[in-house]
Design a protein around this motif. Structure first.
Motif, PDB file in Angstrom:
ATOM      1  N   CYS A 111       0.582  -1.376   0.176  1.00  0.00           N
ATOM      2  CA  CYS A 111       0.062   0.299  -0.146  1.00  0.00           C
ATOM      3  C   CYS A 111       0.721   1.152  -0.070  1.00  0.00           C
ATOM      4  O   CYS A 111       1.797   1.389   0.352  1.00  0.00           O
ATOM      5  CB  CYS A 111      -0.955  -0.039   1.477  1.00  0.00           C
ATOM      6  SG  CYS A 111      -2.244   1.585   1.277  1.00  0.00           S
ATOM      7  N   GLY A 165      -4.229  -3.641   6.634  1.00  0.00           N
ATOM      8  CA  GLY A 165      -3.068  -3.519   6.023  1.00  0.00           C
ATOM      9  C   GLY A 165      -2.399  -3.283   7.705  1.00  0.00           C
ATOM     10  O   GLY A 165      -3.857  -3.956   9.048  1.00  0.00           O
ATOM     11  N   LEU A 166      -1.943  -2.406   8.593  1.00  0.00           N
ATOM     12  CA  LEU A 166      -1.853  -2.333   9.445  1.00  0.00           C
ATOM     13  C   LEU A 166      -2.768  -2.035  10.360  1.00  0.00           C
ATOM     14  O   LEU A 166      -2.650  -2.099  11.681  1.00  0.00           O
ATOM     15  CB  LEU A 166      -0.356  -0.965   9.668  1.00  0.00           C
ATOM     16  CG  LEU A 166       0.446  -0.507  10.717  1.00  0.00           C
ATOM     17  CD1 LEU A 166       1.571  -2.066  11.265  1.00  0.00           C
ATOM     18  CD2 LEU A 166       1.568   0.782  10.405  1.00  0.00           C
ATOM     19  N   HIS A 215       3.611   4.765   5.548  1.00  0.00           N
ATOM     20  CA  HIS A 215       3.801   3.338   6.471  1.00  0.00           C
ATOM     21  C   HIS A 215       4.281   2.147   4.998  1.00  0.00           C
ATOM     22  O   HIS A 215       5.227   1.491   6.347  1.00  0.00           O
ATOM     23  CB  HIS A 215       2.562   2.665   6.982  1.00  0.00           C
ATOM     24  CG  HIS A 215       2.016   3.738   8.564  1.00  0.00           C
ATOM     25  ND1 HIS A 215       3.703   3.430   9.226  1.00  0.00           N
ATOM     26  CD2 HIS A 215       1.554   4.604   8.998  1.00  0.00           C
ATOM     27  CE1 HIS A 215       3.170   4.239  10.719  1.00  0.00           C
ATOM     28  NE2 HIS A 215       1.321   4.478  10.388  1.00  0.00           N
ATOM     29  N   HIS A 216       3.291   2.297   3.837  1.00  0.00           N
ATOM     30  CA  HIS A 216       3.869   1.739   2.937  1.00  0.00           C
ATOM     31  C   HIS A 216       3.841  -0.248   3.954  1.00  0.00           C
ATOM     32  O   HIS A 216       4.737  -0.568   3.427  1.00  0.00           O
ATOM     33  CB  HIS A 216       5.637   1.601   2.896  1.00  0.00           C
ATOM     34  CG  HIS A 216       5.197   3.135   1.844  1.00  0.00           C
ATOM     35  ND1 HIS A 216       5.148   3.458   0.366  1.00  0.00           N
ATOM     36  CD2 HIS A 216       5.801   4.041   2.152  1.00  0.00           C
ATOM     37  CE1 HIS A 216       4.941   4.699  -0.023  1.00  0.00           C
ATOM     38  NE2 HIS A 216       5.423   5.108   1.244  1.00  0.00           N
ATOM     39  N   CYS A 217       2.550  -0.128   3.975  1.00  0.00           N
ATOM     40  CA  CYS A 217       2.411  -1.439   4.147  1.00  0.00           C
ATOM     41  C   CYS A 217       2.611  -3.115   3.233  1.00  0.00           C
ATOM     42  O   CYS A 217       2.118  -2.505   2.487  1.00  0.00           O
ATOM     43  CB  CYS A 217       0.846  -1.949   4.946  1.00  0.00           C
ATOM     44  SG  CYS A 217       0.617  -1.009   6.356  1.00  0.00           S
TER      45      CYS A 217
HETATM   46  S1  SF4 Z   1      -1.450   1.866   7.868  1.00  0.00           S
HETATM   47 FE1  SF4 Z   1      -3.343   2.039   6.016  1.00  0.00          FE
HETATM   48  S2  SF4 Z   1      -2.992   3.798   5.105  1.00  0.00           S
HETATM   49 FE2  SF4 Z   1      -1.170   3.463   5.570  1.00  0.00          FE
HETATM   50  S3  SF4 Z   1       0.357   2.329   4.135  1.00  0.00           S
HETATM   51 FE3  SF4 Z   1      -0.650   0.710   5.614  1.00  0.00          FE
HETATM   52  S4  SF4 Z   1      -2.573  -0.096   4.880  1.00  0.00           S
HETATM   53 FE4  SF4 Z   1      -2.084   1.223   3.203  1.00  0.00          FE
END
Ligand code: SF4
Length: 335
Positions: A17, A32-33, A22-24
């Motif tokens: 992402c 994601g995170l 954060h670029h998860c």
């Molecule tokens: S925290 Fe959410 S928006 Fe941010 S990179 Fe991770 S998945 Fe994407």
């Protein structure tokens, strides 16, 4: 559920992402995170699209925005989730998810605009949680809002990647951005994030001609040292001394219960630090005093606020009626 913007495909259906710094990296069938973006067969989806958990009318002062159509009504929406995990989050019940969310009903961007117009709002605010987390939903609503003559307001932590910000920037009219501390260590330890992307985002908002107020929640023993506050004020001054700075008081909450409530004297000290740094508008927040707009040239009280309500507004053509000094803001005397 809607396909997410801003992700890249890696090997074995894994995606990255790229919406926020954060670029998860997200494996298939995982989220994601912050649990609101899911990888299904190598495609990333927003799970919160069409699922607001809050819709209400607020005075724009509640965002807080004090120099943007004062006294106007803003239709405020949020979904669950956030891309930060602040230990002092005041909305942790809706921002911090521990499992994947489930929704039954769907509310379209058209529905949101209809509700906002019915309730005679002048703007839509993406607020309470972090708008970046419901970016696709906010983006679709924001475009529709502009087509109907409504303004868009982001109340944000500023944690967004440049490309995503630049795409939505033409549709954002104003923002209140948190600058939580001038310390990367604070951002890492307390919020699970980094400082520099937030500083970059603040500059990007201003460079894109979006009206900006900045808020710092002052927590005793965490971010209330004089140098840290001076550094924040200096950073704002260097961008534009007319950016309003709100210094607000903390109350113990969520995972930060050992710090005491911020004292009035601490807030007053922060106001002095801001003014000494040359800022034109420094507002003590949520302690019930001093939230009026004063002409920085002649000292006349221009906009009087009682809580979130504007009781008097003497600005004339965005100027002080006495000394004629220009007062920074948008639509100051719109009524
Ligand atoms: S925290 Fe959410 S928006 Fe941010 S990179 Fe991770 S998945 Fe994407």
């Amino acid at each position: 559920m809607k396909q997410a913007l801003y992700f890249t495909s890696l090997v074995d259906d894994i995606v990255q992402c790229n919406l926020c710094p954060h670029h998860c990296t997200i494996r298939p069938n995982d989220t994601g995170l912050r649990r609101v973006r899911k990888n299904i067969d190598g495609i990333l989806y927003s799970l919160v699209y069409g699922h607001p958990i809050a819709q209400s009318i607020d005075p724009v002062e509640k965002k807080p925005l004090f120099h943007f159509y004062p006294g106007s009504r803003t239709f405020s929406i949020a979904t669950v989730g956030c891309n930060l995990k602040c230990k002092h989050c005041q909305n942790a019940d809706i921002s911090q998810l521990h499992e994947e969310p489930n929704f039954s009903t769907e509310i379209s961007p058209d529905d949101i605009i209809r509700s906002a117009l019915e309730q005679k709002a002048e703007s839509i605010s993406y607020t309470y949680t972090e708008p970046t987390i419901f970016y696709e939903y906010a983006f679709d609503i924001a475009q529709l809002a502009h087509s109907k003559g409504l303004k868009n307001i982001f109340v944000t932590n500023g944690y967004i990647e440049t490309e995503a910000f630049q795409q939505i920037a033409p549709f954002i009219d104003a923002a209140n951005i948190d600058l939580k501390a001038m310390s990367d260590e604070f951002y890492k330890r307390i919020c699970g994030a980094r400082l520099q992307p937030v500083l970059d985002a603040i500059k990007a908002y201003v460079e894109n001609d979006i009206w900006v107020d900045i808020t710092t929640l002052i927590i005793h023993g965490y971010n209330d040292d004089e140098k840290g506050l001076s550094d924040i004020a200096g950073f704002i001054y260097d961008i534009n001394p007319d950016i309003p700075w709100h210094v607000t008081g903390f109350s113990p909450t969520y995972q930060l219960t050992e710090a005491p409530p911020t004292s009035v004297s601490m807030i007053e000290k922060a106001v002095i630090i801001g003014k000494d740094a040359g800022l034109s508008y420094v507002y003590p927040g949520n302690r019930g005093f001093g939230e009026h707009t004063i002409c920085p040239v002649c000292g006349k009280e221009l906009i009087r606020r009682d809580g979130f309500q504007v009781s008097t507004n003497k600005t004339l053509n965005n100027s002080c009626p006495d000394c004629k000094a220009r007062i920074s803001g948008i639509g100051l005397d719109w009524i």
